[in-house]
Design a protein around this motif. Structure first.
Motif, mmCIF file in Angstrom:
data_model
loop_
_atom_site.group_PDB
_atom_site.id
_atom_site.type_symbol
_atom_site.label_atom_id
_atom_site.label_comp_id
_atom_site.label_asym_id
_atom_site.label_seq_id
_atom_site.Cartn_x
_atom_site.Cartn_y
_atom_site.Cartn_z
ATOM 1 N N TYR A 197 -10.425 -47.333 47.668
ATOM 2 C CA TYR A 197 -9.473 -46.773 46.714
ATOM 3 C C TYR A 197 -8.071 -46.889 47.281
ATOM 4 C CZ TYR A 197 -6.834 -43.335 44.048
ATOM 5 O OH TYR A 197 -5.886 -42.711 43.272
ATOM 6 N N SER A 198 -7.189 -47.523 46.524
ATOM 7 C CA SER A 198 -5.788 -47.584 46.916
ATOM 8 C C SER A 198 -4.928 -47.820 45.691
ATOM 9 C CB SER A 198 -5.546 -48.699 47.931
ATOM 10 O OG SER A 198 -5.751 -49.952 47.338
ATOM 11 N N HIS A 199 -3.897 -47.027 45.545
ATOM 12 C CA HIS A 199 -2.860 -47.134 44.520
ATOM 13 C C HIS A 199 -3.374 -47.540 43.136
ATOM 14 C CE1 HIS A 199 1.154 -47.204 43.052
ATOM 15 N NE2 HIS A 199 1.014 -48.428 42.610
ATOM 16 N N LYS A 200 -4.015 -46.617 42.448
ATOM 17 C CA LYS A 200 -4.457 -46.752 41.065
ATOM 18 C C LYS A 200 -5.601 -47.728 40.831
ATOM 19 C CE LYS A 200 -0.062 -45.527 38.965
ATOM 20 N NZ LYS A 200 0.881 -45.864 37.918
ATOM 21 N N ILE A 201 -6.187 -48.293 41.884
ATOM 22 C CA ILE A 201 -7.320 -49.214 41.725
ATOM 23 C C ILE A 201 -8.454 -48.760 42.636
ATOM 24 C CG2 ILE A 201 -8.126 -51.581 41.968
ATOM 25 C CD1 ILE A 201 -5.233 -52.457 41.487
ATOM 26 N N ALA A 202 -9.647 -48.638 42.066
ATOM 27 C CA ALA A 202 -10.826 -48.257 42.844
ATOM 28 C C ALA A 202 -11.866 -49.359 42.729
ATOM 29 C CB ALA A 202 -11.404 -46.950 42.339
ATOM 30 N N LYS A 203 -12.491 -49.682 43.855
ATOM 31 C CA LYS A 203 -13.621 -50.605 43.848
ATOM 32 C C LYS A 203 -14.880 -49.759 43.775
ATOM 33 C CE LYS A 203 -13.592 -54.401 46.244
ATOM 34 N NZ LYS A 203 -13.666 -55.389 47.344
ATOM 35 N N SER B 14 -6.592 -38.949 39.847
ATOM 36 C CA SER B 14 -6.268 -39.604 41.114
ATOM 37 C C SER B 14 -6.732 -38.841 42.350
ATOM 38 C CB SER B 14 -4.765 -39.851 41.203
ATOM 39 O OG SER B 14 -4.077 -38.631 41.196
ATOM 40 N N ASP B 15 -7.490 -37.750 42.192
ATOM 41 C CA ASP B 15 -7.958 -36.975 43.339
ATOM 42 C C ASP B 15 -9.310 -37.464 43.869
ATOM 43 O OD1 ASP B 15 -9.300 -36.175 41.111
ATOM 44 O OD2 ASP B 15 -9.349 -34.054 41.631
ATOM 45 N N ILE B 16 -9.677 -38.713 43.594
ATOM 46 C CA ILE B 16 -10.956 -39.234 44.089
ATOM 47 C C ILE B 16 -10.797 -39.722 45.522
ATOM 48 C CG2 ILE B 16 -11.715 -39.904 41.787
ATOM 49 C CD1 ILE B 16 -11.141 -42.820 42.621
ATOM 50 N N LYS B 17 -11.934 -39.807 46.222
ATOM 51 C CA LYS B 17 -11.963 -40.296 47.588
ATOM 52 C C LYS B 17 -13.081 -41.332 47.714
ATOM 53 C CE LYS B 17 -12.807 -36.204 49.276
ATOM 54 N NZ LYS B 17 -12.815 -35.245 48.216
ATOM 55 N N VAL B 18 -13.092 -42.063 48.798
ATOM 56 C CA VAL B 18 -14.157 -43.025 49.074
ATOM 57 C C VAL B 18 -15.456 -42.255 49.249
ATOM 58 C CG1 VAL B 18 -15.003 -44.734 50.717
ATOM 59 C CG2 VAL B 18 -12.587 -44.681 50.121
ATOM 60 N N GLY B 19 -16.504 -42.712 48.562
ATOM 61 C CA GLY B 19 -17.808 -42.058 48.627
ATOM 62 C C GLY B 19 -18.110 -41.187 47.430
ATOM 63 N N ASP B 20 -17.133 -40.916 46.578
ATOM 64 C CA ASP B 20 -17.359 -40.098 45.389
ATOM 65 C C ASP B 20 -18.178 -40.852 44.350
ATOM 66 O OD1 ASP B 20 -15.928 -38.015 46.422
ATOM 67 O OD2 ASP B 20 -14.115 -38.386 45.241
ATOM 68 N N VAL C 119 -12.117 -48.623 33.425
ATOM 69 C CA VAL C 119 -11.220 -47.506 33.685
ATOM 70 C C VAL C 119 -12.064 -46.292 34.067
ATOM 71 C CG1 VAL C 119 -11.105 -46.735 31.296
ATOM 72 C CG2 VAL C 119 -9.217 -46.262 32.803
ATOM 73 N N LEU C 120 -11.543 -45.486 34.981
ATOM 74 C CA LEU C 120 -12.250 -44.304 35.463
ATOM 75 C C LEU C 120 -12.238 -43.220 34.386
ATOM 76 C CD1 LEU C 120 -13.385 -43.460 38.364
ATOM 77 C CD2 LEU C 120 -11.415 -41.986 38.404
#
Length: 110
Positions: free
Chosen positions: A45-51, A82-88, A105-106
């Motif tokens: 996750y970085s700047h408005k884009i999540a893999k 935008s409060d997501i983290k890696v692993g969510d 889109v999330l």
């Protein structure tokens, strides 16, 4: 700021508590959700884009067993989520192409 939250047409999803004023937000903007809705895990996750990594089981008739397959897609993250983290674990929905590689889109964080 907009206080109105759209109905995105998917049952069982609560809208985010934050409010944003983005055009690419499915809850507060102009984006419509159509097609597939997936549940997956955030890998990067970085700047408005999540893999997001989507895992599924595929049946192999020859061996009469299931095989685990993984797909990774890029998803746009609006400011209100935008409060997501890696692993969510997140829910993503298919939309029109937002850029060359982003077609999802999330929608919510589980």
């Amino acid at each position: 700021m907009m206080t109105h939250v759209k109905n995105i047409g998917i049952e069982g999803i609560n809208p985010p508590s934050k409010v944003c004023n983005e055009r690419k937000c499915p809850w507060h903007g102009e984006i419509r959700i159509h097609g597939f809705v997936f549940e997956g895990r955030v890998v990067k996750y970085s700047h408005k884009i999540a893999k997001v990594e989507i895992e599924r089981l595929v049946y192999i008739p020859k061996y009469e067993r299931y095989e685990r397959r993984i797909s990774r897609v890029l998803a746009y993250v609006p400011k209100c989520l935008s409060d997501i983290k890696v692993g969510d674990i997140v829910l993503i929905g298919e939309t029109r192409p937002l850029s060359k590689l982003i077609h999802f889109v999330l929608l919510s964080k589980k």
